[in-house]
Design a protein around this motif. Structure first.
Motif, short mmCIF file in Angstrom:
data_model
loop_
_atom_site.label_atom_id
_atom_site.label_comp_id
_atom_site.label_asym_id
_atom_site.label_seq_id
_atom_site.Cartn_x
_atom_site.Cartn_y
_atom_site.Cartn_z
N ILE A 35 0.83 -1.21 0.00
CA ILE A 35 0.00 0.00 0.00
C ILE A 35 0.86 1.25 0.00
O ILE A 35 0.61 2.20 -0.76
N LEU A 36 1.89 1.28 0.84
CA LEU A 36 2.77 2.45 0.87
C LEU A 36 3.53 2.61 -0.44
O LEU A 36 3.74 3.72 -0.92
N LEU A 37 3.92 1.51 -1.04
CA LEU A 37 4.61 1.57 -2.32
C LEU A 37 3.69 2.13 -3.40
O LEU A 37 4.10 2.97 -4.22
N LEU A 38 2.43 1.73 -3.40
CA LEU A 38 1.48 2.25 -4.38
C LEU A 38 1.23 3.74 -4.17
O LEU A 38 1.05 4.49 -5.13
N LEU A 39 1.21 4.18 -2.91
CA LEU A 39 1.04 5.61 -2.65
C LEU A 39 2.24 6.41 -3.12
O LEU A 39 2.09 7.54 -3.59
N ILE A 40 3.41 5.84 -3.02
CA ILE A 40 4.61 6.54 -3.48
C ILE A 40 4.62 6.61 -5.01
O ILE A 40 4.98 7.63 -5.59
N LEU A 41 4.21 5.53 -5.64
CA LEU A 41 4.22 5.50 -7.11
C LEU A 41 3.17 6.41 -7.72
O LEU A 41 3.34 6.93 -8.81
N ASN A 42 2.03 6.60 -7.03
CA ASN A 42 0.96 7.44 -7.55
C ASN A 42 0.50 8.40 -6.45
O ASN A 42 -0.54 8.20 -5.84
N PRO A 43 1.26 9.48 -6.20
CA PRO A 43 0.93 10.37 -5.10
C PRO A 43 -0.34 11.18 -5.33
O PRO A 43 -0.86 11.79 -4.39
N ALA A 44 -0.88 11.21 -6.53
CA ALA A 44 -2.12 11.95 -6.78
C ALA A 44 -3.29 11.33 -6.02
O ALA A 44 -4.24 12.03 -5.66
N ASP A 45 -3.23 10.03 -5.74
CA ASP A 45 -4.30 9.35 -5.00
C ASP A 45 -4.16 9.53 -3.49
O ASP A 45 -5.06 9.17 -2.74
N ALA A 46 -3.07 10.11 -3.03
CA ALA A 46 -2.82 10.24 -1.61
C ALA A 46 -3.19 11.62 -1.10
O ALA A 46 -2.49 12.24 -0.34
N HIS A 47 -4.34 12.13 -1.52
CA HIS A 47 -4.78 13.46 -1.09
C HIS A 47 -5.43 13.38 0.29
O HIS A 47 -5.90 12.34 0.72
N ALA A 48 -5.46 14.50 0.96
CA ALA A 48 -6.04 14.56 2.30
C ALA A 48 -7.56 14.46 2.20
O ALA A 48 -8.18 14.94 1.26
N ALA A 49 -8.15 13.90 3.21
CA ALA A 49 -9.60 13.76 3.24
C ALA A 49 -10.25 15.10 3.57
O ALA A 49 -9.72 15.89 4.33
N ALA A 50 -11.40 15.34 3.00
CA ALA A 50 -12.12 16.59 3.25
C ALA A 50 -12.85 16.49 4.57
O ALA A 50 -13.34 15.43 4.95
N GLY A 51 -12.94 17.59 5.28
CA GLY A 51 -13.64 17.59 6.56
C GLY A 51 -12.80 17.00 7.66
O GLY A 51 -11.61 16.76 7.51
N GLU A 52 -13.45 16.78 8.82
CA GLU A 52 -12.74 16.22 9.96
C GLU A 52 -12.60 14.71 9.79
O GLU A 52 -13.57 14.04 9.45
N PRO A 53 -11.44 14.20 10.05
CA PRO A 53 -11.28 12.74 9.96
C PRO A 53 -12.01 12.04 11.10
O PRO A 53 -12.27 12.64 12.16
N GLY A 54 -12.32 10.80 10.91
CA GLY A 54 -13.03 10.03 11.92
C GLY A 54 -12.24 9.85 13.20
O GLY A 54 -12.82 9.75 14.28
N ILE A 55 -10.92 9.83 13.10
CA ILE A 55 -10.11 9.65 14.29
C ILE A 55 -10.24 10.84 15.23
O ILE A 55 -10.17 10.69 16.45
N ALA A 56 -10.48 12.04 14.68
CA ALA A 56 -10.66 13.23 15.53
C ALA A 56 -11.92 13.09 16.37
O ALA A 56 -11.93 13.47 17.55
N HIS A 57 -12.97 12.54 15.79
CA HIS A 57 -14.21 12.31 16.55
C HIS A 57 -13.98 11.29 17.66
O HIS A 57 -14.49 11.45 18.77
N LEU A 58 -13.23 10.24 17.36
CA LEU A 58 -12.94 9.22 18.35
C LEU A 58 -12.13 9.79 19.51
O LEU A 58 -12.42 9.52 20.68
N VAL A 59 -11.11 10.58 19.21
CA VAL A 59 -10.28 11.17 20.25
C VAL A 59 -11.11 12.13 21.11
O VAL A 59 -10.98 12.14 22.34
#
Length: 68
Positions: A35-59
């Motif tokens: 997965i990390l290798l694929l993200l390195i090869l195609n960084p256009a797909d590794a954009h930040a998520a819009a809005g608040e991430p779910g982990i922020a709600h959990l914390v």
């Protein structure tokens, strides 16, 4: 004056226990690497998520739970 040292023989010579890894002990690191290798090869797909991430709600929920 030197003291005698006692060394234990290797496990193989004593009929030791056969240690085997479960399937996921190798599969999970390989999956993470791919997965990390694929993200390195195609960084256009590794954009930040819009809005608040779910982990922020959990914390925030955990913080409120501890504050009670």
């Amino acid at each position: 004056m030197s003291a005698p040292t006692h060394t234990r023989p290797p496990q193989a010579t004593r009929g030791g226990v056969d240690i085997r890894l479960p399937w996921w002990a190798l599969a999970l690191p390989v999956l993470a690497f791919v997965i990390l290798l694929l993200l390195i090869l195609n960084p256009a797909d590794a954009h930040a998520a819009a809005g608040e991430p779910g982990i922020a709600h959990l914390v925030e929920w955990l913080r409120q739970l501890i504050a009670r």
